[in-house]
Design a protein around this motif. Sequence first.
Motif, PDB file in Angstrom:
ATOM      1  N   LYS A  80      62.066  35.639 105.470  1.00 39.74           N
ATOM      2  CA  LYS A  80      61.627  34.977 104.413  1.00 39.74           C
ATOM      3  C   LYS A  80      62.928  34.773 103.402  1.00 39.74           C
ATOM      4  O   LYS A  80      63.083  33.875 102.626  1.00 39.74           O
ATOM      5  N   ILE A  81      63.607  35.995 103.271  1.00 39.20           N
ATOM      6  CA  ILE A  81      64.732  36.035 102.418  1.00 39.20           C
ATOM      7  C   ILE A  81      65.731  35.178 102.867  1.00 39.20           C
ATOM      8  O   ILE A  81      66.654  34.573 102.379  1.00 39.20           O
ATOM      9  N   SER A  82      65.942  34.966 104.376  1.00 44.79           N
ATOM     10  CA  SER A  82      66.936  34.115 104.915  1.00 44.79           C
ATOM     11  C   SER A  82      66.336  32.488 104.663  1.00 44.79           C
ATOM     12  O   SER A  82      67.356  31.802 104.237  1.00 44.79           O
ATOM     13  N   GLU A  83      65.089  32.261 104.936  1.00 44.28           N
ATOM     14  CA  GLU A  83      64.486  31.033 104.506  1.00 44.28           C
ATOM     15  C   GLU A  83      64.780  30.698 102.935  1.00 44.28           C
ATOM     16  O   GLU A  83      65.037  29.474 102.522  1.00 44.28           O
ATOM     17  N   CYS A  84      64.885  31.444 102.012  1.00 39.34           N
ATOM     18  CA  CYS A  84      65.110  31.271 100.744  1.00 39.34           C
ATOM     19  C   CYS A  84      66.493  31.229 100.103  1.00 39.34           C
ATOM     20  O   CYS A  84      66.820  30.668  99.079  1.00 39.34           O
ATOM     21  N   GLY A  85      67.326  31.502 101.294  1.00 38.73           N
ATOM     22  CA  GLY A  85      68.939  31.176 101.033  1.00 38.73           C
ATOM     23  C   GLY A  85      69.438  32.458 100.493  1.00 38.73           C
ATOM     24  O   GLY A  85      70.511  32.261  99.905  1.00 38.73           O
ATOM     25  N   LEU A  86      68.956  33.524 100.536  1.00 29.43           N
ATOM     26  CA  LEU A  86      69.529  34.739  99.766  1.00 29.43           C
ATOM     27  C   LEU A  86      70.561  35.401 100.645  1.00 29.43           C
ATOM     28  O   LEU A  86      71.158  36.563 100.153  1.00 29.43           O
TER      29      LEU A  86
END
Length: 91
Positions: A80-86
């Motif tokens: 999820k944090i990868s998907e959000c670009g973080l």
Amino acid sequence: MKFKKEYKVRNIAGENVIIMQGELGSDATRVVALNETSLFLWNRLQGEEFDIDGVVDLLVENYDVQEQTARADAEAWIAKISECGLLESEE
């Protein structure tokens, strides 16, 4: 992996959020809300390289959770944090 340095958590109206500005000329500002566990992980891992095993260890050490459940949760959280670009891009 590592969090991008430009993002900071803000508390707005009692919610812990990360505000992601859109690209120059774009009106695509995104807000990512962090629950208690996500905020804990963000604070503990900020500025550090980490991997899934490190996230699992933090979850098992700080919450009443079995390693198998912690691993599934860590995998979902990282996705999820990868998907959000973080996360910083891997080179």
